[in-house]
Design an enzyme around this catalytic site. Structure first.
Site, PDB file in Angstrom:
ATOM      1  CB  SER A 143      88.058 -16.443  58.182  1.00 25.78           C
ATOM      2  OG  SER A 143      89.530 -15.782  58.099  1.00 25.78           O
ATOM      3  CE1 TYR A 156      84.824 -14.117  55.283  1.00 23.04           C
ATOM      4  CE2 TYR A 156      86.857 -13.478  55.887  1.00 23.04           C
ATOM      5  CZ  TYR A 156      85.981 -14.014  55.205  1.00 23.04           C
ATOM      6  OH  TYR A 156      86.556 -15.650  54.881  1.00 23.04           O
TER       7      TYR A 156
HETATM    8  P1  NAP Z   1      84.838 -19.258  47.062  1.00 21.75           P
HETATM    9  O1  NAP Z   1      85.228 -20.648  46.023  1.00 21.75           O
HETATM   10  O2  NAP Z   1      84.089 -18.499  46.820  1.00 21.75           O
HETATM   11  O3  NAP Z   1      83.022 -20.712  47.627  1.00 21.75           O
HETATM   12  C1  NAP Z   1      82.148 -20.873  47.813  1.00 21.75           C
HETATM   13  C2  NAP Z   1      81.310 -21.264  47.876  1.00 21.75           C
HETATM   14  O4  NAP Z   1      79.939 -20.967  48.447  1.00 21.75           O
HETATM   15  C3  NAP Z   1      80.810 -21.289  46.475  1.00 21.75           C
HETATM   16  O5  NAP Z   1      80.340 -22.748  45.778  1.00 21.75           O
HETATM   17  C4  NAP Z   1      78.956 -20.482  46.653  1.00 21.75           C
HETATM   18  O6  NAP Z   1      79.005 -21.361  45.187  1.00 21.75           O
HETATM   19  C5  NAP Z   1      78.780 -21.343  47.612  1.00 21.75           C
HETATM   20  N1  NAP Z   1      77.926 -19.904  48.196  1.00 21.75           N
HETATM   21  C6  NAP Z   1      77.976 -18.897  47.935  1.00 21.75           C
HETATM   22  N2  NAP Z   1      76.954 -18.216  49.011  1.00 21.75           N
HETATM   23  C7  NAP Z   1      75.795 -18.967  48.752  1.00 21.75           C
HETATM   24  C8  NAP Z   1      74.889 -19.471  49.502  1.00 21.75           C
HETATM   25  N3  NAP Z   1      74.210 -17.949  49.490  1.00 21.75           N
HETATM   26  N4  NAP Z   1      74.223 -20.096  49.094  1.00 21.75           N
HETATM   27  C9  NAP Z   1      75.077 -21.375  48.588  1.00 21.75           C
HETATM   28  N5  NAP Z   1      76.200 -21.598  48.985  1.00 21.75           N
HETATM   29  C10 NAP Z   1      76.361 -20.423  48.654  1.00 21.75           C
HETATM   30  O7  NAP Z   1      85.338 -19.509  48.631  1.00 21.75           O
HETATM   31  P2  NAP Z   1      86.384 -20.421  49.692  1.00 21.75           P
HETATM   32  O8  NAP Z   1      87.363 -19.684  50.158  1.00 21.75           O
HETATM   33  O9  NAP Z   1      86.480 -21.368  49.051  1.00 21.75           O
HETATM   34  O10 NAP Z   1      85.108 -19.793  50.995  1.00 21.75           O
HETATM   35  C11 NAP Z   1      84.672 -20.818  51.498  1.00 21.75           C
HETATM   36  C12 NAP Z   1      84.926 -20.697  53.238  1.00 21.75           C
HETATM   37  O11 NAP Z   1      85.904 -20.420  53.842  1.00 21.75           O
HETATM   38  C13 NAP Z   1      84.378 -19.250  53.081  1.00 21.75           C
HETATM   39  O12 NAP Z   1      82.933 -19.352  54.412  1.00 21.75           O
HETATM   40  C14 NAP Z   1      85.275 -18.573  53.327  1.00 21.75           C
HETATM   41  O13 NAP Z   1      84.997 -17.202  54.167  1.00 21.75           O
HETATM   42  C15 NAP Z   1      86.169 -19.166  54.151  1.00 21.75           C
HETATM   43  N6  NAP Z   1      87.705 -18.966  53.968  1.00 21.75           N
HETATM   44  C16 NAP Z   1      88.136 -18.638  52.962  1.00 21.75           C
HETATM   45  C17 NAP Z   1      90.108 -17.618  53.451  1.00 21.75           C
HETATM   46  C18 NAP Z   1      89.961 -17.893  51.947  1.00 21.75           C
HETATM   47  O14 NAP Z   1      90.775 -16.965  51.882  1.00 21.75           O
HETATM   48  N7  NAP Z   1      89.375 -18.056  50.457  1.00 21.75           N
HETATM   49  C19 NAP Z   1      90.001 -17.626  53.864  1.00 21.75           C
HETATM   50  C20 NAP Z   1      89.606 -18.473  55.314  1.00 21.75           C
HETATM   51  C21 NAP Z   1      88.546 -18.683  55.199  1.00 21.75           C
HETATM   52  P3  NAP Z   1      77.344 -20.799  44.515  1.00 21.75           P
HETATM   53  O15 NAP Z   1      77.398 -19.524  44.682  1.00 21.75           O
HETATM   54  O16 NAP Z   1      77.091 -21.458  43.204  1.00 21.75           O
HETATM   55  O17 NAP Z   1      76.312 -20.373  45.836  1.00 21.75           O
END
Ligand code: NAP
Length: 257
Positions: A143, A156
């Site tokens: 990120s 975070y």
């Molecule tokens: P999201 O929509 O909440 O999706 C997160 C996924 O991770 C879900 O499928 C969740 O499924 C899974 N997950 C969470 N805890 C887990 C665990 N203990 N074991 C296995 N799976 C797990 O979030 P996202 O924004 O797509 O995030 C994906 C990545 O992008 C993350 O690393 C985040 O830090 C990064 N990111 C996000 C943003 C943003 O603004 N959204 C910006 C920069 C970077 P379950 O709960 O079913 O396990």
């Protein structure tokens, strides 16, 4: 199946929702077979049907990637189904806004374990066979919070900086063995991130201005499809409503920068 990744197997953590889901589909569109993992099986079953419809193969493995026994099983199932994993996408991640006063040690353990311990466990499970084969690609979805400390995101940011340092360090053992390490560092992305604890609110108009998950997935595909002699170490992204700046916290149009 045709495509730049035909014949390859990718594994995407956190594939059930958001960036991981879009990434699994984008890799499948490029011809890769995809191991999809997260904790919610129904998300994975729905995604697997979409991957099958694209003509690629999907393997569903429900797992908590912060749990070592689950990751061991994930590796066994992946190797049994496809023989090897060529592309590992360390994507699973969570977050919670707050300050040192309001966040708890339980928050710290949850966020650090989900974001960094999972990264360690999956890299430990899938990188050594890549080194042995002298081929592979490990992609981290970190990120911009791994590049600059941001207000209200102390835990975070710590986890995302940790992924950056880990990626840079393992590149020294990876690249001499023809294993590519890449980091994708998105800005705000319109996903389910933070819906589970009030950090973000579904329907907030702010989300409409963010990257879409598919935009970030394209960056992962870019990293995964580099020519044989090249590797991209980092793709640093920002949606058009955010500045590059550190510490501005709220980067939205019209806000003080
Ligand atoms: P999201 O929509 O909440 O999706 C997160 C996924 O991770 C879900 O499928 C969740 O499924 C899974 N997950 C969470 N805890 C887990 C665990 N203990 N074991 C296995 N799976 C797990 O979030 P996202 O924004 O797509 O995030 C994906 C990545 O992008 C993350 O690393 C985040 O830090 C990064 N990111 C996000 C943003 C943003 O603004 N959204 C910006 C920069 C970077 P379950 O709960 O079913 O396990």
């Amino acid at each position: 199946m045709d495509g730049r990744l035909a014949g390859k197997t990718a594994l995407v953590t956190g594939a059930g929702k958001g960036i991981g889901r879009a990434t699994a589909l984008a890799l499948a569109r490029e011809g890769a077979n995809v191991v999809i993992t997260s904790r919610t099986k129904s998300d994975l079953d729905t995604l697997a049907a979409e991957i099958d419809a694209l003509g690629a193969k999907a393997l569903v493995v429900p797992a908590d990637v912060s749990n070592e026994a689950d990751v061991d099983r994930l590796a066994q199932d992946s190797f049994a189904a496809f023989g090897q994993v060529d592309i590992l996408v360390n994507n699973a991640g969570v977050g919670k806004n707050g300050t040192v006063s309001t966040l708890t040690t339980a928050d710290y353990d949850w966020i650090m374990n989900t974001n960094m311990r999972s990264t360690w466990l999956c890299t430990k499970a899938f990188m050594p066979p890549m080194i042995e084969r002298k081929n592979g690609s490990i992609i981290f979805v970190s990120s911009v919070a791994g590049l600059n400390g941001l207000p209200n995101e102390p835990i975070y940011c710590a986890t995302k900086f940790a992924q950056m340092g880990f990626a840079q360090a393992i590149d020294y053992e990876a690249y001499p063995n023809n294993v590519k390490v890449s980091v994708v560092a998105p800005g705000g992305t319109n996903t389910n991130y933070g819906f589970y604890n009030g950090t973000r609110t579904p329907g907030d108009p702010m989300l409409e201005e963010f990257h879409e998950s598919e935009d970030v997935a394209e960056a992962v595909v870019f990293a995964a499809t580099q020519p044989p002699k090249s590797r991209v170490f980092m793709v640093w992204m920002r949606p058009m409503n955010e500045s590059l700046g550190a510490g501005s916290g709220v980067h939205f149009k019209g806000a003080a920068k």
